[in-house]
Design a protein around this motif. Structure first.
Motif, short mmCIF file in Angstrom:
data_model
loop_
_atom_site.label_atom_id
_atom_site.label_comp_id
_atom_site.label_asym_id
_atom_site.label_seq_id
_atom_site.Cartn_x
_atom_site.Cartn_y
_atom_site.Cartn_z
N MET A 26 0.82 -1.22 0.00
CA MET A 26 0.00 0.00 0.00
C MET A 26 0.85 1.26 0.00
O MET A 26 0.46 2.27 -0.58
CB MET A 26 -0.96 0.00 1.18
CG MET A 26 -2.11 -0.98 1.01
SD MET A 26 -3.00 -0.82 -0.58
CE MET A 26 -3.66 0.83 -0.46
N LYS A 27 2.02 1.21 0.61
CA LYS A 27 2.91 2.38 0.55
C LYS A 27 3.33 2.64 -0.90
O LYS A 27 3.49 3.78 -1.32
CB LYS A 27 4.14 2.17 1.43
CG LYS A 27 3.79 2.05 2.90
CD LYS A 27 4.43 3.12 3.71
CE LYS A 27 4.26 2.88 5.19
NZ LYS A 27 3.00 3.27 5.74
N GLU A 28 3.51 1.56 -1.67
CA GLU A 28 3.86 1.70 -3.08
C GLU A 28 2.69 2.25 -3.90
O GLU A 28 2.90 2.90 -4.92
CB GLU A 28 4.31 0.36 -3.64
CG GLU A 28 5.64 -0.11 -3.08
CD GLU A 28 6.00 -1.52 -3.49
OE1 GLU A 28 5.23 -2.17 -4.23
OE2 GLU A 28 7.07 -1.99 -3.05
N MET A 29 1.47 1.99 -3.46
CA MET A 29 0.28 2.47 -4.17
C MET A 29 0.08 3.97 -3.98
O MET A 29 -0.46 4.64 -4.84
CB MET A 29 -0.99 1.77 -3.68
CG MET A 29 -1.01 0.30 -3.88
SD MET A 29 -1.53 -0.07 -5.53
CE MET A 29 -1.17 -1.80 -5.57
N MET A 35 -6.70 10.93 -2.73
CA MET A 35 -7.15 10.63 -4.09
C MET A 35 -8.62 10.96 -4.27
O MET A 35 -9.40 10.91 -3.32
CB MET A 35 -6.93 9.14 -4.39
CG MET A 35 -5.51 8.70 -4.43
SD MET A 35 -5.42 6.93 -4.78
CE MET A 35 -3.68 6.65 -4.61
N ASN A 36 -8.97 11.22 -5.52
CA ASN A 36 -10.39 11.36 -5.86
C ASN A 36 -10.96 9.96 -6.10
O ASN A 36 -10.25 8.95 -6.02
CB ASN A 36 -10.57 12.27 -7.07
CG ASN A 36 -9.86 11.74 -8.31
OD1 ASN A 36 -9.55 10.55 -8.41
ND2 ASN A 36 -9.59 12.62 -9.26
N LEU A 37 -12.24 9.88 -6.41
CA LEU A 37 -12.90 8.58 -6.58
C LEU A 37 -12.25 7.75 -7.68
O LEU A 37 -12.03 6.56 -7.51
CB LEU A 37 -14.40 8.78 -6.87
CG LEU A 37 -15.21 7.50 -7.03
CD1 LEU A 37 -15.13 6.64 -5.78
CD2 LEU A 37 -16.66 7.84 -7.36
N ILE A 40 -9.05 6.31 -6.37
CA ILE A 40 -9.30 5.23 -5.40
C ILE A 40 -9.70 3.94 -6.13
O ILE A 40 -9.21 2.85 -5.80
CB ILE A 40 -10.38 5.65 -4.38
CG1 ILE A 40 -9.82 6.75 -3.48
CG2 ILE A 40 -10.85 4.46 -3.56
CD1 ILE A 40 -10.85 7.39 -2.58
N LEU A 41 -10.57 4.06 -7.14
CA LEU A 41 -10.98 2.88 -7.90
C LEU A 41 -9.80 2.27 -8.66
O LEU A 41 -9.65 1.04 -8.71
CB LEU A 41 -12.12 3.23 -8.86
CG LEU A 41 -13.45 3.60 -8.20
CD1 LEU A 41 -14.45 4.05 -9.26
CD2 LEU A 41 -13.99 2.45 -7.37
N SER A 42 -8.96 3.11 -9.21
CA SER A 42 -7.77 2.64 -9.92
C SER A 42 -6.83 1.93 -8.95
O SER A 42 -6.30 0.85 -9.25
CB SER A 42 -7.06 3.80 -10.59
OG SER A 42 -5.83 3.39 -11.13
N THR A 43 -6.63 2.51 -7.78
CA THR A 43 -5.78 1.90 -6.76
C THR A 43 -6.38 0.58 -6.28
O THR A 43 -5.65 -0.39 -6.04
CB THR A 43 -5.57 2.87 -5.58
OG1 THR A 43 -4.96 4.06 -6.07
CG2 THR A 43 -4.70 2.26 -4.51
#
Length: 126
Positions: A26-29, A35-37, A40-43
């Motif tokens: 998650m640190k790499e993400m 983030m916007n929506l 967040i969806l991309s992540t």
């Protein structure tokens, strides 16, 4: 008691490795709170395909099933404190794999946790 200690050491190790992999992945993400929506969806999609996050989740699932096994034969008042050994492994592995700094005060607290786990484990009549 040997069976309990063995299974708990395996469970705690699996859980700790899972936590470390999730944190590193998650640190790499990146920081999802900024983030916007769409971000967040991309992540979220990236998280589902990230080897670190997939293996980390699998390790936490292994922890869960080992934990269920221990609960089938051991008193909760003995088994649950053994999970605190996670703090020791997290302190060591966070320094090595995540580059975190663990202060002397945190190490002292970790040692106190270990002493407590030993006392509770030895008090078990099982």
């Amino acid at each position: 008691m040997f069976k309990t200690v063995l299974f708990m050491l395996l469970a705690v190790t699996a859980g700790t490795i899972g936590d470390i992999l999730l944190a590193k992945g998650m640190k790499e993400m990146g920081d999802v709170s900024a983030m916007n929506l769409r971000g967040i969806l991309s992540t979220g999609y990236q998280a589902l395909t990230s080897p670190k996050l997939v293996v980390g989740t699998a390790m936490l699932a292994l922890f869960f099933f080992l934990w269920l096994a221990v609960l089938s034969w051991e008193d909760l008042s003995v088994a649950l404190p053994m999970q605190a050994l996670n703090y020791v492994l997290v302190a060591f592995l966070s320094q090595y794999f995540l580059g975190e700094t663990v202060s002397p005060l945190r190490w002292a607290g970790t040692i106190l946790v270990c002493v407590g786990v030993i006392m509770i484990t030895r008090s078990s009549g099982t």
